[in-house]
Design a protein around this motif. Structure first.
Motif, PDB file in Angstrom:
ATOM      1  N   THR A 163       0.715  -1.089  -0.019  1.00 25.90           N
ATOM      2  CA  THR A 163       0.085   0.206  -0.122  1.00 25.90           C
ATOM      3  C   THR A 163       0.583   1.395  -0.214  1.00 25.90           C
ATOM      4  N   CYS A 166       2.314   1.771  -3.149  1.00 28.54           N
ATOM      5  CA  CYS A 166       1.075   2.448  -4.269  1.00 28.54           C
ATOM      6  C   CYS A 166       1.181   3.880  -3.921  1.00 28.54           C
ATOM      7  N   THR A 184      -7.149   3.579  -8.501  1.00 30.10           N
ATOM      8  CA  THR A 184      -5.496   2.780  -7.622  1.00 30.10           C
ATOM      9  C   THR A 184      -6.145   1.789  -5.988  1.00 30.10           C
ATOM     10  N   GLY A 188      -6.446  -1.825  -6.045  1.00 33.55           N
ATOM     11  CA  GLY A 188      -5.030  -2.675  -4.828  1.00 33.55           C
ATOM     12  C   GLY A 188      -5.677  -3.704  -4.720  1.00 33.55           C
ATOM     13  N   GLY A 241      -2.780  -0.284  -9.659  1.00 32.97           N
ATOM     14  CA  GLY A 241      -3.044  -0.824  -8.306  1.00 32.97           C
ATOM     15  C   GLY A 241      -3.280  -2.259  -8.062  1.00 32.97           C
ATOM     16  N   ILE A 244       0.239  -3.272  -8.384  1.00 29.91           N
ATOM     17  CA  ILE A 244       0.926  -3.645  -7.338  1.00 29.91           C
ATOM     18  C   ILE A 244       0.154  -4.368  -6.232  1.00 29.91           C
TER      19      ILE A 244
END
Length: 253
Positions: A163, A166, A184, A188, A241, A244
Motif C-alpha cells: 500500500t 502504491c 488505484t 489494489g 493498483g 501492485i
C-alpha cells in the motif's frame, strides 16, 4: 473573442481562444471548458445520481479503504494474519487505523486550514501534492515500525508495504498528471484479495472478492459520472493498483 448571442435558457457560454487555459483538468464540469449557471444548469453533484455518486466516493474514500481491508482480514482469517489473540488483534488494528487513517486525515485538514490545500475535495491536481506527500511519509513510518518491531506479522507488513509503495507511485504521478486514486486504491484491494485467494488458497475470500470487484465497478463509474476524472485516469489508476496489489502477494508472499 467571446460568444454572447446564446439563446436564453442554455445556462452556459463557451470560453474561446482569447481566454487563459486552465492549468489543470479540474473536476465536476458538465461541458469541457464551459461555465454553467447553477439556476439553469445544475452541476452534476446536484442531481440525484450525482449525490449518490458523491456518497459512494466518500464511503469508499482512498484513506478508508486500507482500514476496510484490514478489518476484513482480521475478521475472516486472524490466524493467517498472525494475530489470533483478540486483545493483540484489537491493538494492532487500532494502531493501523491511527497511523493510516486518523493521522493522514488530520494532517490533510491542517493543510487545508493553513491554506496549502484549496479544497478538501482536491479537485485540482496541485492540491494533492502536499497531502499525498505527507500521507506517504506516514505510511512509510508505519511500515518501518512494523518491519522493525512487528516483523512477526509478516502478511500485515507485506500488505502495508504494498500500500505504501502504491501511495508513493501515486504521489510521483500526481506531480505531472491527475490520476484516479479512488480507482488505484480499490483495484489494489482487488489485487491483494486475488493474491490471497490463489497464493494462500484462502477460499473464504471468494465472495468478499466478488463484492469488492462489484464495488470497484460502482466506484469507478461514480468517479466518471462526477467528471472527477477522464476514463484514461480511471483505467490507469485501476491498472497500477491491481498490478501492485497482486504483484506484492505473488512475488513476496
Amino acid at each position: 473573442m467571446e460568444i454572447t448571442n446564446i439563446p436564453k435558457g442554455w445556462g452556459f457560454y463557451f470560453m474561446l481562444d482569447n481566454q487563459p487555459d486552465s492549468n489543470d483538468d479540474s473536476a465536476h464540469s458538465l461541458i469541457t471548458r464551459a461555465k454553467y449557471i447553477p439556476s439553469e444548469l445544475l452541476p452534476v453533484r446536484k442531481t440525484p445520481t450525482g449525490r449518490a455518486a458523491l456518497v459512494v466516493s466518500v464511503l469508499l474514500h482512498p484513506l478508508l479503504l486500507p482500514t476496510y481491508l484490514f478489518l476484513l482480514l482480521f475478521w475472516m482469517s486472524p490466524s493467517m494474519m498472525g494475530v489470533s489473540n483478540d486483545d493483540i488483534r484489537y491493538r494492532i488494528l487500532l494502531l493501523l487505523i491511527v497511523c493510516t487513517l486518523l493521522i493522514p486525515l488530520l494532517s490533510t485538514y491542517m493543510l487545508y486550514r493553513l491554506g496549502s490545500v484549496k479544497s478538501l475535495h482536491m479537485e485540482d491536481r496541485q492540491d494533492r501534492i502536499f497531502p499525498f506527500v505527507s500521507t506517504t511519509l506516514f505510511y512509510m513510518l508505519t511500515t518501518y515500525l512494523f518491519v522493525k518491531q512487528l516483523s512477526a506479522l509478516y502478511l500485515i507488513t507485506l500488505i502495508l508495504g504494498g500500500t505504501t509503495f502504491c501511495l508513493l507511485v501515486m504521489t510521483v504521478i500526481s506531480f505531472f498528471w491527475k490520476i484516479s486514486v479512488h480507482s488505484t486504491s480499490i483495484a489494489g484491494i482487488v489485487g491483494f484479495l486475488i493474491g490471497l485467494y490463489y497464493h494462500y488458497a484462502a477460499v473464504e475470500y471468494f465472495y468478499p472478492l466478488l463484492l469488492v470487484i462489484i464495488l470497484a465497478g460502482v466506484l469507478m463509474s461514480a468517479r466518471l459520472y462526477l467528471n472527477a476524472h477522464t476514463p484514461a485516469q480511471v483505467l490507469a489508476g485501476a491498472a497500477i493498483g491491481l498490478s501492485i496489489g497482486l504483484g506484492t502477494i505473488l512475488m513476496m508472499g
